[in-house]
Write a protein that holds these residues in place. Structure first.
Motif, PDB file in Angstrom:
ATOM      1  N   GLY A   1      63.490 -47.690 -52.106  1.00 32.62           N
ATOM      2  CA  GLY A   1      62.031 -47.590 -52.095  1.00 32.62           C
ATOM      3  C   GLY A   1      61.392 -47.528 -50.722  1.00 32.62           C
ATOM      4  N   HIS A   2      62.188 -47.672 -49.652  1.00 30.74           N
ATOM      5  CA  HIS A   2      61.606 -47.692 -48.297  1.00 30.74           C
ATOM      6  C   HIS A   2      61.449 -46.282 -47.733  1.00 30.74           C
ATOM      7  CE1 HIS A   2      61.431 -52.013 -47.329  1.00 30.74           C
ATOM      8  NE2 HIS A   2      62.407 -52.101 -48.227  1.00 30.74           N
ATOM      9  N   VAL A   3      60.311 -46.058 -47.083  1.00 28.63           N
ATOM     10  CA  VAL A   3      60.011 -44.737 -46.495  1.00 28.63           C
ATOM     11  C   VAL A   3      60.890 -44.510 -45.270  1.00 28.63           C
ATOM     12  CG1 VAL A   3      58.211 -43.327 -45.411  1.00 28.63           C
ATOM     13  CG2 VAL A   3      57.637 -44.835 -47.317  1.00 28.63           C
ATOM     14  N   VAL A   4      61.383 -43.276 -45.133  1.00 30.81           N
ATOM     15  CA  VAL A   4      62.185 -42.897 -43.962  1.00 30.81           C
ATOM     16  C   VAL A   4      61.447 -41.789 -43.215  1.00 30.81           C
ATOM     17  CG1 VAL A   4      64.365 -41.870 -43.182  1.00 30.81           C
ATOM     18  CG2 VAL A   4      64.377 -43.507 -45.073  1.00 30.81           C
ATOM     19  N   LYS A   5      61.195 -42.014 -41.909  1.00 32.01           N
ATOM     20  CA  LYS A   5      60.578 -40.970 -41.068  1.00 32.01           C
ATOM     21  C   LYS A   5      61.631 -40.469 -40.114  1.00 32.01           C
ATOM     22  CE  LYS A   5      55.932 -42.920 -41.270  1.00 32.01           C
ATOM     23  NZ  LYS A   5      54.770 -43.435 -40.511  1.00 32.01           N
ATOM     24  N   ARG A   6      61.843 -39.174 -40.099  1.00 29.13           N
ATOM     25  CA  ARG A   6      62.926 -38.603 -39.285  1.00 29.13           C
ATOM     26  C   ARG A   6      62.528 -37.245 -38.731  1.00 29.13           C
ATOM     27  NH1 ARG A   6      68.405 -39.893 -40.385  1.00 29.13           N
ATOM     28  NH2 ARG A   6      68.899 -38.101 -39.055  1.00 29.13           N
ATOM     29  N   GLU A   7      63.215 -36.890 -37.644  1.00 30.68           N
ATOM     30  CA  GLU A   7      63.155 -35.517 -37.148  1.00 30.68           C
ATOM     31  C   GLU A   7      64.387 -34.816 -37.704  1.00 30.68           C
ATOM     32  OE1 GLU A   7      61.888 -34.435 -32.861  1.00 30.68           O
ATOM     33  OE2 GLU A   7      64.077 -34.279 -32.849  1.00 30.68           O
ATOM     34  N   VAL A   8      64.217 -33.654 -38.313  1.00 29.92           N
ATOM     35  CA  VAL A   8      65.376 -32.950 -38.868  1.00 29.92           C
ATOM     36  C   VAL A   8      65.473 -31.551 -38.278  1.00 29.92           C
ATOM     37  CG1 VAL A   8      65.342 -34.240 -41.037  1.00 29.92           C
ATOM     38  CG2 VAL A   8      64.181 -32.035 -40.921  1.00 29.92           C
ATOM     39  N   GLN A   9      66.714 -31.053 -38.213  1.00 35.65           N
ATOM     40  CA  GLN A   9      66.956 -29.715 -37.671  1.00 35.65           C
ATOM     41  C   GLN A   9      67.105 -28.716 -38.802  1.00 35.65           C
ATOM     42  OE1 GLN A   9      70.373 -30.440 -35.013  1.00 35.65           O
ATOM     43  NE2 GLN A   9      69.025 -29.739 -33.401  1.00 35.65           N
ATOM     44  N   GLY A  10      66.670 -27.493 -38.532  1.00 36.26           N
ATOM     45  CA  GLY A  10      66.810 -26.421 -39.514  1.00 36.26           C
ATOM     46  C   GLY A  10      68.133 -25.698 -39.353  1.00 36.26           C
ATOM     47  N   GLY A  11      68.250 -24.580 -40.031  1.00 38.63           N
ATOM     48  CA  GLY A  11      69.470 -23.780 -39.973  1.00 38.63           C
ATOM     49  C   GLY A  11      69.317 -22.573 -40.874  1.00 38.63           C
ATOM     50  N   VAL A  12      70.402 -21.861 -41.091  1.00 39.57           N
ATOM     51  CA  VAL A  12      70.322 -20.627 -41.884  1.00 39.57           C
ATOM     52  C   VAL A  12      69.944 -20.903 -43.339  1.00 39.57           C
ATOM     53  CG1 VAL A  12      71.767 -19.079 -40.521  1.00 39.57           C
ATOM     54  CG2 VAL A  12      72.854 -20.697 -42.036  1.00 39.57           C
ATOM     55  N   VAL A  13      70.170 -22.122 -43.817  1.00 37.04           N
ATOM     56  CA  VAL A  13      69.822 -22.463 -45.195  1.00 37.04           C
ATOM     57  C   VAL A  13      68.472 -23.191 -45.239  1.00 37.04           C
ATOM     58  CG1 VAL A  13      70.507 -23.801 -47.234  1.00 37.04           C
ATOM     59  CG2 VAL A  13      72.237 -22.560 -45.923  1.00 37.04           C
ATOM     60  N   GLY A  14      68.165 -24.021 -44.232  1.00 36.83           N
ATOM     61  CA  GLY A  14      66.922 -24.778 -44.197  1.00 36.83           C
ATOM     62  C   GLY A  14      67.139 -26.223 -44.597  1.00 36.83           C
ATOM     63  N   ILE A  15      66.190 -26.780 -45.336  1.00 30.87           N
ATOM     64  CA  ILE A  15      66.294 -28.164 -45.810  1.00 30.87           C
ATOM     65  C   ILE A  15      66.646 -28.132 -47.296  1.00 30.87           C
ATOM     66  CG2 ILE A  15      65.052 -30.333 -46.209  1.00 30.87           C
ATOM     67  CD1 ILE A  15      63.196 -29.571 -43.873  1.00 30.87           C
ATOM     68  N   ILE A  16      67.700 -28.867 -47.668  1.00 27.96           N
ATOM     69  CA  ILE A  16      68.064 -28.990 -49.084  1.00 27.96           C
ATOM     70  C   ILE A  16      67.742 -30.412 -49.532  1.00 27.96           C
ATOM     71  CG2 ILE A  16      69.976 -29.047 -50.740  1.00 27.96           C
ATOM     72  CD1 ILE A  16      71.339 -26.828 -49.145  1.00 27.96           C
ATOM     73  N   ILE A  17      66.904 -30.536 -50.571  1.00 27.73           N
ATOM     74  CA  ILE A  17      66.619 -31.860 -51.136  1.00 27.73           C
ATOM     75  C   ILE A  17      67.455 -31.977 -52.409  1.00 27.73           C
ATOM     76  CG2 ILE A  17      64.841 -33.444 -51.977  1.00 27.73           C
ATOM     77  CD1 ILE A  17      62.790 -31.615 -50.469  1.00 27.73           C
ATOM     78  N   ASP A  18      68.378 -32.931 -52.396  1.00 27.95           N
ATOM     79  CA  ASP A  18      69.317 -33.112 -53.515  1.00 27.95           C
ATOM     80  C   ASP A  18      68.968 -34.414 -54.240  1.00 27.95           C
ATOM     81  OD1 ASP A  18      71.420 -33.451 -55.230  1.00 27.95           O
ATOM     82  OD2 ASP A  18      73.001 -33.371 -53.723  1.00 27.95           O
ATOM     83  N   ALA A  19      68.250 -34.284 -55.361  1.00 29.62           N
ATOM     84  CA  ALA A  19      67.829 -35.475 -56.119  1.00 29.62           C
ATOM     85  C   ALA A  19      68.702 -35.678 -57.356  1.00 29.62           C
ATOM     86  CB  ALA A  19      66.357 -35.336 -56.509  1.00 29.62           C
ATOM     87  N   ARG A  20      69.985 -35.353 -57.217  1.00 30.08           N
ATOM     88  CA  ARG A  20      70.901 -35.502 -58.359  1.00 30.08           C
ATOM     89  C   ARG A  20      71.528 -36.889 -58.420  1.00 30.08           C
ATOM     90  NH1 ARG A  20      74.840 -30.520 -57.410  1.00 30.08           N
ATOM     91  NH2 ARG A  20      74.823 -31.485 -55.341  1.00 30.08           N
ATOM     92  N   GLY A  21      71.175 -37.733 -57.434  1.00 26.52           N
ATOM     93  CA  GLY A  21      71.686 -39.108 -57.443  1.00 26.52           C
ATOM     94  C   GLY A  21      73.076 -39.216 -56.842  1.00 26.52           C
ATOM     95  N   ARG A  22      73.418 -40.453 -56.471  1.00 31.92           N
ATOM     96  CA  ARG A  22      74.757 -40.739 -55.949  1.00 31.92           C
ATOM     97  C   ARG A  22      75.255 -42.006 -56.622  1.00 31.92           C
ATOM     98  NH1 ARG A  22      74.147 -36.261 -54.446  1.00 31.92           N
ATOM     99  NH2 ARG A  22      74.264 -35.415 -52.346  1.00 31.92           N
ATOM    100  N   PRO A  23      76.503 -42.061 -57.105  1.00 27.68           N
ATOM    101  CA  PRO A  23      77.431 -40.926 -57.117  1.00 27.68           C
ATOM    102  C   PRO A  23      76.958 -39.823 -58.063  1.00 27.68           C
ATOM    103  CG  PRO A  23      78.337 -42.804 -58.319  1.00 27.68           C
ATOM    104  CD  PRO A  23      77.083 -43.279 -57.664  1.00 27.68           C
ATOM    105  N   LEU A  24      77.327 -38.587 -57.742  1.00 28.58           N
ATOM    106  CA  LEU A  24      76.895 -37.411 -58.501  1.00 28.58           C
ATOM    107  C   LEU A  24      77.634 -37.350 -59.831  1.00 28.58           C
ATOM    108  CD1 LEU A  24      75.511 -34.639 -58.705  1.00 28.58           C
ATOM    109  CD2 LEU A  24      77.313 -33.703 -57.272  1.00 28.58           C
ATOM    110  N   THR A  25      76.887 -37.264 -60.911  1.00 31.67           N
ATOM    111  CA  THR A  25      77.531 -37.110 -62.227  1.00 31.67           C
ATOM    112  C   THR A  25      76.945 -35.880 -62.911  1.00 31.67           C
ATOM    113  OG1 THR A  25      75.906 -38.668 -63.125  1.00 31.67           O
ATOM    114  CG2 THR A  25      78.090 -39.545 -62.654  1.00 31.67           C
ATOM    115  N   LEU A  26      77.806 -35.094 -63.541  1.00 34.82           N
ATOM    116  CA  LEU A  26      77.371 -33.887 -64.246  1.00 34.82           C
ATOM    117  C   LEU A  26      77.287 -34.185 -65.743  1.00 34.82           C
ATOM    118  CD1 LEU A  26      79.606 -31.223 -62.441  1.00 34.82           C
ATOM    119  CD2 LEU A  26      77.248 -31.789 -61.955  1.00 34.82           C
ATOM    120  N   PRO A  27      76.398 -33.478 -66.475  1.00 34.16           N
ATOM    121  CA  PRO A  27      76.304 -33.715 -67.924  1.00 34.16           C
ATOM    122  C   PRO A  27      77.648 -33.519 -68.625  1.00 34.16           C
ATOM    123  CG  PRO A  27      74.499 -32.313 -67.163  1.00 34.16           C
ATOM    124  CD  PRO A  27      75.437 -32.465 -66.015  1.00 34.16           C
ATOM    125  N   GLU A  28      77.900 -34.329 -69.661  1.00 36.26           N
ATOM    126  CA  GLU A  28      79.175 -34.258 -70.399  1.00 36.26           C
ATOM    127  C   GLU A  28      79.281 -32.981 -71.219  1.00 36.26           C
ATOM    128  OE1 GLU A  28      81.871 -36.413 -70.600  1.00 36.26           O
ATOM    129  OE2 GLU A  28      80.986 -37.457 -68.890  1.00 36.26           O
TER     130      GLU A  28
END
Length: 622
Positions: free
Chosen positions: A560-587
Motif C-alpha cells: 500500500g505504500h507509494v513509490v516515487k522513482r525515476e525510470v528509464q525508457g527503451g524500445v518497448v517503454g514502460i510495462i505495468i504488470d498487474a498479474r500479481g506475484r507469484p504469477l499464476t495462470l488460469p487453470e
C-alpha cells in the motif's frame, strides 16, 4: 615492438584502439573498439567458424578469419604473419591492445570435491562456476556413493582439473584426507594432453596440507591455495578462482590446438567465456550501483549470473537449451507447463513432434508465427528452470548458526536461503538468440518477465550481439572503456517493468501509475489485477513515476505504500504488470488462452492478424 616482446599491458590512457575475439564452440567473434573523442565506441564486428577441431586444428585460423572481416569493413590492416599488429602504427594499421576469451573445445570442464555436500562441496562448486567452469560432478563424503563408485566416476569423467576442499582451518582432517586418497586411487588422466599430470587445486583445511601433499603431490600437478571455508561463517572464493584461471591458461589452453599462438598475440591472459561474462556483470552492478541478473540462453546450455551486493554467482544448466537440449526442456518442465504459454489449441502429440524435429535439426529457426510462439513458450520454461536452479545455489552459507525470529521458525528453509531478492533487482539482462533476435523486442521483454517474474521496478535489457565476453576481459585492463561500450553499443534497453507483488481477484483494484514524461505531459494509468499495460517512453528518455499500489500489493516500500522513482525508457517503454506475484495462470485452458491473448494485444506482442487467427481457433475449439 615485436610480438615476442609484447608482454606489457598498455596503460588505459595509452589505449586508442582495442581488438577483441571470443572463440566460441562454433563461432569466433571479433570486435574493434576505438576511442572517439572522450569515449570508447564499437566500430565494427566480424565472425567466422571456429577452427579448433579437425581438419584445421588451429584456433588462430578462425580468429584470423573473423579479424579479416573487420579489416575488410574498416579498410585497416590489423594482421601480419606473426599475428595481430600491436601497438597501433602511425599509418593506422594495428591496434594498441588485443584480447581474447574462449569456450572452444568444450570450455573448462571441472570436478569438485568436498567433505559435506551442502557445505564445503557447495562452496567449491560456487568457486568453480564463478570462474567460468562447467561442473561435471560433485564428489562428497556424504553423497551416498560407495568409494569404488566414486573412484570409477573420477576415472570415467576425465575433467580438465579437480578442485578439492573440505574442513575449516584447525578442524578434523580425516574426511578431506579420505577424499584425497580416493582421487589418488583413481589416478585420473586429464582430458587434453596425454603426457601431462592432472591439475588439482587444494583449497581445504590448512592442517591437512602436508597430508594432501603426501597423497597427491607425486601423482598430480597439485596447487595449494587458501581455504574456501576457513571458518564456518566465512566463504573465501577469490584465491581458488584465480588459481582456476591460471591453470586454465597453463594446462587447458596450452593443450588446445593453436592456443599457444593465440596466447602470444595478447599480453592479457585468455579467459573462459563465462568467466568474462561474469566479470562484466560485476562491473555493470558496480558502475550503476544496482543488483543485476543476467541470462545467456544458448542451444545446449543456459547460464544465469547474479550480483546482489557482495554476492556474485553463476550457474550453468547444462541440459537446458533451445536446440540440442530442447527435449530436456520438455522432460524437465513437462508438457503442461509449456502448453500453458501457447494461446491456441495444439495436440500433445503435435507439440512433442515439433519439439523433436527441432532437436533433430538444431540449427533451424521458426518458419511460421505459430512455430515462433511455440519456441518462445519453450524459452520461458528453459529460463524459468535455469533460474530455479540458480536460486538453489545462490544461497547464504549452510551450516551457519544464526538468530531466528518467530517468523523464521515457520519458514522451513532455515539457513542457506537464497539471497536473490527480486524486489531489489535493478536490471535484468538477457542474451542468446531467442532473446536477442526476437522479431519484436517486446517478445524478449515478455519472455524475461514471465520466466523471472521481477517485482517492483526493474530495468529490462538485452545484449544485442553478445559482446559481454570481450568486454568482460577488457574490464580487467580498462574498466571505463568496457562500461562505455557496454552501455552505448552492447546493451539494448527494452524499458522498465513495474510489477506489484501480491495476490488478488481478477478485476480488483491493484495499482495506479502516474507518469511525468520528459516533455512535461502527465499520464495516469489505473491497472486492475490480472491485466497488463504498455506506456510509451523512448530510448534515452527518463520519466518520473508515482506508483500507488492498493493495500494488498507491494512495489518496494511495503504493501500500500507509494513509490516515487525515476525510470528509464527503451524500445518497448514502460510495462505495468498487474498479474500479481507469484504469477499464476488460469487453470481452465479456455480462460487461460483468453487471458494470454488479452496480454498479447495489450502489449502488441504479435501481429494483430495472428491474434485474430488465434481467437478464431479458440472459438472453434470452444
Amino acid at each position: 615492438m615485436t610480438h615476442s616482446e609484447q608482454a606489457k599491458v598498455p596503460r588505459p590512457e595509452e589505449i586508442r584502439s582495442i581488438l577483441a575475439t571470443d572463440c566460441g564452440s562454433t563461432t569466433t567473434k571479433a570486435i574493434l573498439i576505438e576511442k572517439r573523442g572522450d569515449e570508447y565506441r564499437l566500430i565494427v564486428r566480424g565472425e567466422a567458424p571456429t577452427t579448433v577441431e579437425a581438419p584445421f586444428e588451429d584456433v588462430t585460423m578462425g580468429a584470423r578469419n573473423a579479424i579479416r572481416e573487420v579489416e575488410e569493413l574498416t579498410g585497416r590492416v590489423l594482421l601480419d604473419d606473426k599475428g595481430v599488429i600491436t601497438p597501433q602504427r602511425e599509418d593506422g594499421s594495428g591496434v594498441d591492445l588485443f584480447l581474447s576469451t574462449s569456450s572452444a573445445g568444450g570450455g573448462l570442464q571441472m570436478m569438485v570435491a568436498g567433505v559435506v555436500k551442502t557445505m564445503t562441496a557447495e562452496s567449491a562448486q560456487r568457486a568453480a562456476l564463478g570462474a567460468g567452469a562447467i561442473v561435471m560432478d560433485v564428489i562428497a563424503v556424504d553423497d551416498g556413493r560407495r568409494p569404488h563408485e566414486k573412484i570409477q566416476r573420477i576415472r570415467n569423467l576425465r575433467p580438465d582439473m579437480i578442485l578439492l576442499s573440505g574442513g575449516i582451518d584447525g578442524g578434523t582432517i580425516t574426511h578431506v584426507v579420505e577424499i584425497g586418497e580416493l582421487i589418488a586411487a583413481a589416478e585420473p588422466k586429464p582430458r587434453l594432453g596425454i603426457g601431462f599430470r592432472l591439475p588439482i587445486i587444494y583449497a581445504g583445511n590448512r592442517e591437512a596440507r602436508k597430508h594432501i601433499q603426501g597423497i597427491l603431490g607425486e601423482k598430480t600437478d597439485l596447487r595449494i591455495v587458501d581455504n574456501i571455508r576457513p571458518v564456518l561463517e566465512q566463504e573465501v572464493l577469490g584465491p581458488a578462482r584465480e588459481e582456476i584461471h591460471e591453470l586454465f591458461m597453463e594446462h587447458v589452453m596450452a593443450q588446445a590446438p593453436g592456443y599457444n599462438k593465440l596466447m602470444s598475440w595478447t599480453p592479457v591472459p585468455i579467459m573462459p567465456t563465462p568467466g568474462a561474462v561474469g566479470l562484466m556483470m560485476q562491473q555493470t552492478a558496480k558502475a550503476f550501483d544496482i543488483s543485476v541478473i543476467g541470462v545467456d540462453i544458448g542451444g545446449a546450455t543456459t547460464d544465469v549470473f547474479s550480483v546482489f551486493g557482495e554476492y556474485f554467482n553463476r550457474t550453468v544448466s547444462a541440459n537446458l537449451g533451445m536446440s540440442y537440449s530442447i527435449c530436456n526442456v520438455l522432460l524437465e518442465a513437462g508438457l503442461e507447463n509449456i502448453m500453458r504459454w501457447i494461446p491456441f489449441e495444439i495436440g500433445e502429440a503435435d507439440l512433442r513432434n515439433r519439439i523433436r524435429n527441432k532437436m533433430i535439426r538444431p540449427t533451424t529457426i521458426p518458419q511460421t508465427l505459430e512455430e515462433l510462439v511455440i519456441e518462445q513458450a519453450l524459452a520461458r520454461e528453459a529460463l524459468r528452470l535455469a533460474f530455479e536452479h540458480h536460486k538453489s545455489l545462490a544461497v547464504g552459507l549452510r551450516g551457519v548458526q544464526r538468530e531466528r525470529t518467530i517468523a523464521d521458525t515457520f519458514e522451513q528453509t532455515g539457513s542457506g536461503e537464497t539471497y536473490i531478492n527480486m524486489m531489489e533487482l535493478g536490471m535484468l539482462v538477457g542474451s542468446g538468440g531467442v532473446l536477442s533476435h526476437a522479431p519484436r523486442r517486446v517478445q524478449a521483454a515478455m519472455m524475461l518477465i514471465d520466466a523471472f517474474q521481477p517485482e517492483g521496478v526493474t530495468m529490462l535489457a538485452v545484449d544485442s550481439i553478445f559482446m559481454m565476453p570481450q568486454l568482460g576481459v577488457l574490464s580487467k585492463v580498462h574498466p571505463q572503456a568496457s562500461i562505455q561500450v557496454f552501455d552505448r553499443d552492447c546493451l539494448i534497453r527494452l524499458g522498465t517493468c513495474i510489477a506489484p507483488a501480491g495476490q488478488g481477484k481478477e478485476g480488483d483494484r491493484c495499482v495506479t501509475v502516474e507518469v511525468e514524461l520528459p516533455d512535461g505531459q502527465r499520464l495516469t494509468e489505473e491497472v486492475p489485477y490480472g491485466c497488463m499495460r504498455r506506456l510509451p517512453l523512448g530510448e534515452g528518455e527518463v520519466a518520473q513515476v508515482e506508483i500507488h499500489p492498493t493495500r494488498r500489493f507491494d512495489c518496494g516500500r511495503g504493501p500500500g505504500h507509494v513509490v516515487k522513482r525515476e525510470v528509464q525508457g527503451g524500445v518497448v517503454g514502460i510495462i505495468i504488470d498487474a498479474r500479481g506475484r507469484p504469477l499464476t495462470l488460469p487453470e481452465s485452458p479456455a480462460e487461460r488462452s483468453a487471458k494470454l491473448l488479452e496480454w498479447i494485444q495489450a502489449l502488441d506482442v504479435y501481429p494483430e492478424a495472428l491474434v485474430e487467427k488465434f481467437k478464431r481457433m479458440q472459438q472453434r475449439g470452444a
